[in-house]
Every structure is written in C-alpha cells, then in structure tokens.
Enzyme design. Structure first.
Site, PDB file in Angstrom:
ATOM      1  N   HIS A  25       0.842  -1.210   0.000  1.00 53.93           N
ATOM      2  CA  HIS A  25       0.000   0.000   0.000  1.00 53.93           C
ATOM      3  C   HIS A  25       0.870   1.251   0.000  1.00 53.93           C
ATOM      4  O   HIS A  25       0.698   2.153  -0.836  1.00 53.93           O
ATOM      5  CB  HIS A  25      -0.906  -0.024   1.233  1.00 53.93           C
ATOM      6  CG  HIS A  25      -1.735   1.216   1.407  1.00 53.93           C
ATOM      7  ND1 HIS A  25      -3.078   1.266   1.092  1.00 53.93           N
ATOM      8  CD2 HIS A  25      -1.413   2.463   1.861  1.00 53.93           C
ATOM      9  CE1 HIS A  25      -3.541   2.477   1.340  1.00 53.93           C
ATOM     10  NE2 HIS A  25      -2.550   3.226   1.816  1.00 53.93           N
ATOM     11  N   GLU A  26       1.794   1.306   0.940  1.00 52.99           N
ATOM     12  CA  GLU A  26       2.664   2.481   1.029  1.00 52.99           C
ATOM     13  C   GLU A  26       3.610   2.569  -0.152  1.00 52.99           C
ATOM     14  O   GLU A  26       3.973   3.662  -0.591  1.00 52.99           O
ATOM     15  CB  GLU A  26       3.447   2.441   2.346  1.00 52.99           C
ATOM     16  CG  GLU A  26       2.584   2.478   3.589  1.00 52.99           C
ATOM     17  CD  GLU A  26       1.707   3.722   3.653  1.00 52.99           C
ATOM     18  OE1 GLU A  26       2.121   4.780   3.137  1.00 52.99           O
ATOM     19  OE2 GLU A  26       0.601   3.635   4.227  1.00 52.99           O
ATOM     20  N   HIS A  29       2.016   4.484  -2.909  1.00 51.93           N
ATOM     21  CA  HIS A  29       2.207   5.929  -2.735  1.00 51.93           C
ATOM     22  C   HIS A  29       3.617   6.333  -3.178  1.00 51.93           C
ATOM     23  O   HIS A  29       3.796   7.317  -3.911  1.00 51.93           O
ATOM     24  CB  HIS A  29       2.047   6.310  -1.257  1.00 51.93           C
ATOM     25  CG  HIS A  29       0.655   6.181  -0.724  1.00 51.93           C
ATOM     26  ND1 HIS A  29      -0.442   6.708  -1.357  1.00 51.93           N
ATOM     27  CD2 HIS A  29       0.194   5.610   0.423  1.00 51.93           C
ATOM     28  CE1 HIS A  29      -1.530   6.456  -0.642  1.00 51.93           C
ATOM     29  NE2 HIS A  29      -1.174   5.788   0.444  1.00 51.93           N
TER      30      HIS A  29
END
Length: 372
Positions: A25-26, A29
């Site tokens: 998820h990170e 980003h």
C-alpha cells in the site's frame, strides 16, 4: 469440537498478512510519488520507535518500526506520518517552483499519489484472484435444486428437486453462486424466486432464514439461508484476460458486500459486534494459515480489499480524507486553510482512534476466555 491453531501461528499469520499488505500500500504511494519527482523523507513498516533502518542515496530513510499495525511514507513537506501538511511548507508552496515537496506538486499529481495506495491493494487482490482462476479455475454450479437441508424454508415454500432457478426478485441468474450472493449476506430477506419446472415458469415467494453459522474454529456469523443444495459443479479454466476480468468482478462483489454490511450495521440490521480489529484479523489469519497456503493467500486478498475500502473512506487522516480535501481544493481553486485542515485532521484521527479502541474491545470480548 472446534479446532484452534497454536498461539505462534496467530502471530506469524498476522505478521505475514499485515506486513506485506501495508508495505505494498505504502509502496504504491511511494512509486507514484517518485514518478512525479516528489521526495520521500521516510518509508516505515510499522509505527513508533525505529527498530532498524537505512538511508538510501536519495535521502529516504527506510525503517522497520516497533508497532506492526500499519506503516507510512512521509514525503517532503509532510509534518507527520499521516501526511498533515507542514504549515510553513504549505504556505510557501504558492508561487514557488517545485522542489520535490509533496505540497508543491500539481493538484492532480497529489491526488494520484494518494489514490495509488489503496489502488495498489486492489491490484494485489485482483492479481491473487486472477492467479487462482488460471491455476485452479472458476467454480461453476448450475442453478438447479439438487436437494434440501433438514430445515428448508425453500422446500416449505414449494421449491422442488430438479427446479432450475432462473431469477431472484426479477433479476436473472445463471449460476448457483449468484443465488448465494443474493441470500447469504441478507438474513431475513424477502425473495421471489422464479423457477423452470416441467416446461412451466413458476414464481415462489420465500423469506430467507436468519441463522447463526459456525465454522470449524467456532467463529460465528449471522447469515441468510433458504436450505437449498445444488447439484455438483465444476471448475472452468480461464485464460489470462478472462481471469483478470473475473478477478475484478470478484473484487467489486466483495466491495459491494462490505458497503451493504456497513449499511446494515448503521441501520441496526446487524450488530456492531460483527466489526473486527487487529486482534480478530490476527485470529483469522492464524486460522487460515493453519489450513494451508492457498486459504491464507485467499484471506490476504480479502483483507487487501478491506484495506483499500477503509482507506477510501472520506475521513481526515486516511487517504479518502486527503482526496476529499483535494476535491474541495479543485472546486475552491485554493486549498483549505491550515487551521481548517488541522481541525479536520484532529477530528478524523479521534474518530479513527475511537473506532480502533472500540473494535479492539470487541475483539477481546469475543475471545473464548470471555465465554464467546
């Protein structure tokens, strides 16, 4: 007699589940931020005190932190781990050239960077379901009544063995799983089932039962049930493109069920006790790991969709909250002021922390030691 995995399996399952899902998820980003030239000051798996880490040649501090309940990427110009903008950096953003600071990037770039996190979780789930569809196949069961449970409201309503179910509430169905999807999440739902019988079309009204179902580990869930069993089915192998399409539809179906489940809790049709937090995730992850690698990977896909869904909620402090701010900025043609953002973030984080405390208490009270 219910089965219980050893304690160590809960811990291992939780770490193997949440660690990689939060990391990807990170990383979503991070990758999109890097694509747009935004500098990342820190990338952390976990929160709190740093346990180990290193700084790469771009100046990003990669670290493993003490509390393994999440993670974050902190871009240049962020004041903290939840990406609250540094007022000084935000104030200086207007009229100054882009220097790698997140808040000096174009609005659409910031929105895509934020969107990339939960989108990556969705892509992970699609990849898992697509791989299953190619390796194992898509389960297909004809919507034909093959038998009845001991207590069957469908049989009592007039359904017969050999009936082919063609529609539910006027919506056509072609597979038994479509029937399950329309009944299982909705205890007590009123249905009109259209069936073909001996060349005739018959409409049969049925009220789905509300039953408490237990799995092999003793976990309880309230589901809808009509007491119909199908004939035997098969697995149909899918090609790469078909598998991705099927996987995307499965992710959409699960997301729809989450939205409906949340709506049922808000309306009072379901108990808030059905909400779960990190302890329940650890419990389920250990149980699925004890069943084997494939069930555990399938559960990881489900949790990955959950993470995306939660992060898309428009709550300040979550990705959805940031996207809501950017939508307001696009309409107003200027960002929300620092004071307004600060207040919104405080309220949002209070809501998130309050929910975490509530679901954790729910998890603890549902443990067998408390008689549940």
């Amino acid at each position: 007699m219910f089965e219980s995995p050893p304690i160590w399996m809960y811990l291992i399952g939780f770490l193997l589940l949440l660690g990689p899902l939060v990391t990807v998820h990170e990383f979503g980003h991070y990758l999109v931020g890097r694509l747009f030239g935004v500098k990342a000051d820190a990338f952390s798996v976990g929160f709190g005190k740093e346990l180990a880490g290193f700084t790469d040649r771009r100046g990003t501090r990669w670290k493993l932190s003490a509390l393994p309940l999440g993670g974050y990427v902190q871009f240049k110009g962020d004041m903290n781990a939840v990406s609250m903008p540094d007022p000084a950096a935000q104030g200086a953003a207007a009229g100054e050239p882009f220097d790698g600071s997140f808040h000096k990037a174009d609005l659409w770039k910031r929105a895509l960077i934020v969107f990339a996190g939960p989108a990556t979780n969705i892509l992970v789930a699609i990849a898992i379901y697509a791989a299953f569809a190619m390796a194992i196949g898509k389960p297909v069961i004809a919507p034909v009544v093959g038998g009845f449970a001991e207590n069957s409201v469908a049989r009592d309503a007039g359904l017969e063995i050999g009936d082919r179910i063609t529609a539910l509430n006027g919506e056509p169905v072609s597979d038994f799983y479509e029937i399950v999807d329309e009944i299982l999440p909705y205890p007590g739902r009123e249905l009109v089932m259209t069936v073909e019988r001996d060349g005739d079309t018959v409409s049969i009204p049925i009220n789905a039962q509300s039953v408490i179902r237990k799995d092999r580990f003793g976990n309880e869930g309230r589901v809808g049930q009509i007491g119909v069993m199908p004939n035997s089915g098969e697995f149909v192998q899918l090609g790469p493109l078909e598998s991705v399409t099927y996987a995307a539809s499965e992710c959409w179906k699960i997301t729809t069920m989450m939205v409906n489940g949340l709506g049922q809790i808000i309306s009072g049709d379901r108990s808030v006790k059905e909400l779960g937090g990190p302890i329940k995730i650890a419990k389920y992850s250990g149980e699925q790991l004890s069943l084997g690698l494939l069930p555990f990977i399938g559960f990881a896909a489900l949790i990955s969709i959950n993470l995306a869904f939660i992060n898309f909620l428009p709550i300040p402090g979550l990705d959805g909250g940031h996207l809501a701010f950017y939508a307001a900025e696009a309409v107003r043609r200027k960002p929300i002021g620092p004071r307004g953002q600060d207040m919104a973030f405080r309220v949002g984080m209070a809501l998130v922390l309050g929910l975490m405390v509530f679901v954790t208490a729910n998890d603890i009270l549902s443990l067998p030691v408390f008689g549940s």
